[in-house]
Design a protein around this motif. Sequence first.
Motif, PDB file in Angstrom:
ATOM      1  N   SER A   1       0.815  -1.209   0.000  1.00  9.87           N
ATOM      2  CA  SER A   1       0.000   0.000   0.000  1.00  9.87           C
ATOM      3  C   SER A   1       0.853   1.265   0.000  1.00  9.87           C
ATOM      4  CB  SER A   1      -0.925   0.007   1.217  1.00  9.87           C
ATOM      5  OG  SER A   1      -0.162  -0.027   2.403  1.00  9.87           O
ATOM      6  N   ALA A   2       2.111   1.170   0.409  1.00 11.73           N
ATOM      7  CA  ALA A   2       2.999   2.338   0.459  1.00 11.73           C
ATOM      8  C   ALA A   2       3.769   2.513  -0.839  1.00 11.73           C
ATOM      9  CB  ALA A   2       3.977   2.195   1.618  1.00 11.73           C
ATOM     10  N   SER A   3       3.420   1.752  -1.892  1.00  7.73           N
ATOM     11  CA  SER A   3       4.218   1.762  -3.113  1.00  7.73           C
ATOM     12  C   SER A   3       4.252   3.113  -3.814  1.00  7.73           C
ATOM     13  CB  SER A   3       3.745   0.684  -4.085  1.00  7.73           C
ATOM     14  OG  SER A   3       2.424   0.962  -4.498  1.00  7.73           O
ATOM     15  N   ALA A   4       3.283   3.974  -3.560  1.00  8.61           N
ATOM     16  CA  ALA A   4       3.288   5.288  -4.199  1.00  8.61           C
ATOM     17  C   ALA A   4       4.491   6.115  -3.748  1.00  8.61           C
ATOM     18  CB  ALA A   4       1.999   6.031  -3.884  1.00  8.61           C
ATOM     19  N   THR A   5       5.016   5.844  -2.552  1.00  8.45           N
ATOM     20  CA  THR A   5       6.169   6.581  -2.059  1.00  8.45           C
ATOM     21  C   THR A   5       7.396   5.688  -1.936  1.00  8.45           C
ATOM     22  OG1 THR A   5       5.502   6.149   0.222  1.00  8.45           O
ATOM     23  CG2 THR A   5       4.771   8.232  -0.759  1.00  8.45           C
ATOM     24  N   THR A   6       7.326   4.483  -2.500  1.00  2.69           N
ATOM     25  CA  THR A   6       8.428   3.535  -2.396  1.00  2.69           C
ATOM     26  C   THR A   6       9.441   3.767  -3.502  1.00  2.69           C
ATOM     27  OG1 THR A   6       6.953   1.891  -1.433  1.00  2.69           O
ATOM     28  CG2 THR A   6       9.026   1.090  -2.326  1.00  2.69           C
ATOM     29  N   PRO A   7      10.691   4.045  -3.167  1.00  2.60           N
ATOM     30  CA  PRO A   7      11.720   4.242  -4.190  1.00  2.60           C
ATOM     31  C   PRO A   7      11.943   2.980  -5.021  1.00  2.60           C
ATOM     32  CG  PRO A   7      12.455   5.039  -2.053  1.00  2.60           C
ATOM     33  CD  PRO A   7      11.190   4.275  -1.825  1.00  2.60           C
ATOM     34  N   ALA A   8      12.488   3.140  -6.216  1.00  6.71           N
ATOM     35  CA  ALA A   8      12.676   2.034  -7.150  1.00  6.71           C
ATOM     36  C   ALA A   8      13.647   0.975  -6.631  1.00  6.71           C
ATOM     37  CB  ALA A   8      13.166   2.575  -8.487  1.00  6.71           C
ATOM     38  N   ASN A   9      14.503   1.311  -5.684  1.00  9.95           N
ATOM     39  CA  ASN A   9      15.486   0.345  -5.196  1.00  9.95           C
ATOM     40  C   ASN A   9      15.020  -0.394  -3.941  1.00  9.95           C
ATOM     41  OD1 ASN A   9      15.636   2.570  -3.523  1.00  9.95           O
ATOM     42  ND2 ASN A   9      17.841   2.459  -3.258  1.00  9.95           N
ATOM     43  N   LEU A  10      13.713  -0.417  -3.689  1.00 12.03           N
ATOM     44  CA  LEU A  10      13.179  -1.038  -2.483  1.00 12.03           C
ATOM     45  C   LEU A  10      12.055  -1.988  -2.833  1.00 12.03           C
ATOM     46  CD1 LEU A  10      12.833  -1.186   0.653  1.00 12.03           C
ATOM     47  CD2 LEU A  10      11.296   0.765   0.437  1.00 12.03           C
ATOM     48  N   GLU A  11      12.145  -3.210  -2.334  1.00  9.23           N
ATOM     49  CA  GLU A  11      11.049  -4.172  -2.388  1.00  9.23           C
ATOM     50  C   GLU A  11      10.549  -4.311  -0.963  1.00  9.23           C
ATOM     51  OE1 GLU A  11       9.519  -5.870  -4.765  1.00  9.23           O
ATOM     52  OE2 GLU A  11      10.761  -5.226  -6.434  1.00  9.23           O
ATOM     53  N   LEU A  12       9.296  -4.011  -0.739  1.00  7.08           N
ATOM     54  CA  LEU A  12       8.743  -3.997   0.605  1.00  7.08           C
ATOM     55  C   LEU A  12       7.717  -5.101   0.737  1.00  7.08           C
ATOM     56  CD1 LEU A  12       8.730  -2.385   3.257  1.00  7.08           C
ATOM     57  CD2 LEU A  12       6.932  -0.988   2.281  1.00  7.08           C
ATOM     58  N   MET A  13       7.955  -6.033   1.652  1.00  8.35           N
ATOM     59  CA  MET A  13       7.028  -7.131   1.896  1.00  8.35           C
ATOM     60  C   MET A  13       6.602  -7.102   3.350  1.00  8.35           C
ATOM     61  SD  MET A  13       7.605 -11.205   1.511  1.00  8.35           S
ATOM     62  CE  MET A  13       6.261 -12.336   1.771  1.00  8.35           C
ATOM     63  N   ARG A  14       5.324  -6.975   3.559  1.00  5.49           N
ATOM     64  CA  ARG A  14       4.800  -6.986   4.927  1.00  5.49           C
ATOM     65  C   ARG A  14       4.607  -8.436   5.339  1.00  5.49           C
ATOM     66  NH1 ARG A  14       3.807  -1.828   6.395  1.00  5.49           N
ATOM     67  NH2 ARG A  14       3.337  -0.404   4.721  1.00  5.49           N
ATOM     68  N   MET A  15       5.138  -8.763   6.509  1.00  3.96           N
ATOM     69  CA  MET A  15       5.091 -10.138   6.995  1.00  3.96           C
ATOM     70  C   MET A  15       4.271 -10.221   8.264  1.00  3.96           C
ATOM     71  SD  MET A  15       9.035 -11.168   6.240  1.00  3.96           S
ATOM     72  CE  MET A  15       8.783 -12.911   6.454  1.00  3.96           C
ATOM     73  N   HIS A  16       3.761 -11.398   8.533  1.00  2.00           N
ATOM     74  CA  HIS A  16       2.990 -11.658   9.737  1.00  2.00           C
ATOM     75  C   HIS A  16       3.254 -13.091  10.167  1.00  2.00           C
ATOM     76  CE1 HIS A  16       0.268 -13.818   7.074  1.00  2.00           C
ATOM     77  NE2 HIS A  16       0.335 -12.762   6.286  1.00  2.00           N
ATOM     78  N   GLY A  17       2.635 -13.517  11.225  1.00  2.00           N
ATOM     79  CA  GLY A  17       2.872 -14.853  11.765  1.00  2.00           C
ATOM     80  C   GLY A  17       2.605 -15.978  10.786  1.00  2.00           C
ATOM     81  N   GLY A  18       1.729 -15.773   9.812  1.00  2.00           N
ATOM     82  CA  GLY A  18       1.396 -16.820   8.853  1.00  2.00           C
ATOM     83  C   GLY A  18       2.220 -16.778   7.583  1.00  2.00           C
ATOM     84  N   THR A  19       3.220 -15.883   7.498  1.00  2.00           N
ATOM     85  CA  THR A  19       4.055 -15.784   6.300  1.00  2.00           C
ATOM     86  C   THR A  19       5.025 -16.965   6.273  1.00  2.00           C
ATOM     87  OG1 THR A  19       3.926 -13.374   6.402  1.00  2.00           O
ATOM     88  CG2 THR A  19       5.633 -14.316   5.003  1.00  2.00           C
ATOM     89  N   SER A  20       5.017 -17.699   5.166  1.00  2.00           N
ATOM     90  CA  SER A  20       5.868 -18.890   5.063  1.00  2.00           C
ATOM     91  C   SER A  20       7.136 -18.597   4.263  1.00  2.00           C
ATOM     92  CB  SER A  20       5.099 -20.020   4.371  1.00  2.00           C
ATOM     93  OG  SER A  20       4.869 -19.691   3.019  1.00  2.00           O
ATOM     94  N   ASP A  21       8.073 -19.523   4.311  1.00  2.00           N
ATOM     95  CA  ASP A  21       9.286 -19.424   3.498  1.00  2.00           C
ATOM     96  C   ASP A  21       8.920 -19.336   2.019  1.00  2.00           C
ATOM     97  OD1 ASP A  21      10.648 -19.712   5.851  1.00  2.00           O
ATOM     98  OD2 ASP A  21      11.327 -21.748   5.460  1.00  2.00           O
ATOM     99  N   ALA A  22       7.923 -20.106   1.620  1.00  2.00           N
ATOM    100  CA  ALA A  22       7.481 -20.108   0.216  1.00  2.00           C
ATOM    101  C   ALA A  22       6.937 -18.745  -0.187  1.00  2.00           C
ATOM    102  CB  ALA A  22       6.435 -21.192  -0.004  1.00  2.00           C
ATOM    103  N   ASP A  23       6.215 -18.069   0.722  1.00  2.00           N
ATOM    104  CA  ASP A  23       5.706 -16.725   0.439  1.00  2.00           C
ATOM    105  C   ASP A  23       6.851 -15.752   0.173  1.00  2.00           C
ATOM    106  OD1 ASP A  23       3.067 -17.561   0.869  1.00  2.00           O
ATOM    107  OD2 ASP A  23       3.150 -17.038   3.005  1.00  2.00           O
ATOM    108  N   VAL A  24       7.885 -15.819   0.995  1.00  2.00           N
ATOM    109  CA  VAL A  24       9.043 -14.935   0.837  1.00  2.00           C
ATOM    110  C   VAL A  24       9.773 -15.252  -0.468  1.00  2.00           C
ATOM    111  CG1 VAL A  24      11.252 -14.218   1.814  1.00  2.00           C
ATOM    112  CG2 VAL A  24       9.297 -14.617   3.323  1.00  2.00           C
ATOM    113  N   ALA A  25       9.999 -16.526  -0.736  1.00  2.00           N
ATOM    114  CA  ALA A  25      10.694 -16.933  -1.963  1.00  2.00           C
ATOM    115  C   ALA A  25       9.922 -16.496  -3.203  1.00  2.00           C
ATOM    116  CB  ALA A  25      10.892 -18.450  -1.978  1.00  2.00           C
ATOM    117  N   GLU A  26       8.594 -16.611  -3.169  1.00  2.00           N
ATOM    118  CA  GLU A  26       7.772 -16.189  -4.307  1.00  2.00           C
ATOM    119  C   GLU A  26       7.857 -14.680  -4.515  1.00  2.00           C
ATOM    120  OE1 GLU A  26       3.065 -15.877  -5.440  1.00  2.00           O
ATOM    121  OE2 GLU A  26       3.721 -17.586  -4.228  1.00  2.00           O
TER     122      GLU A  26
END
Length: 95
Positions: A68-93
């Motif tokens: 949701s913050a991508s409108a102000t996210t610089p091009a050199n940043l990948e932002l992934m919001r994580m929570h207790g249910g985030t799996s290794d597969a989610d991060v890898a994808e």
Amino acid sequence: HDPDPSYELTTDNVQKLLAIAMRFRCGIPVVLMGETGCGKTRLVQFLSALMSGASRGSASRSGVARDSASATTPANLELMRMHGGTSDADVAEFV
């Protein structure tokens, strides 16, 4: 150059920015943890804009916005919001 004049640079913030930047340069992964609303995203957005030379409100990276913050996210940043249910597969994808 100051990418966001509204961002308050405290001694604590500067220490965190330097620690994160040093780890990035060494290729060490960085995980930020903290309570909701404590400033993790804003800190990383500021550091990313500072390192890329971008200013606040500059164009975000091309492609599908994954945060949701991508409108102000610089091009050199990948932002992934994580929570207790985030799996290794989610991060890898995402990456």
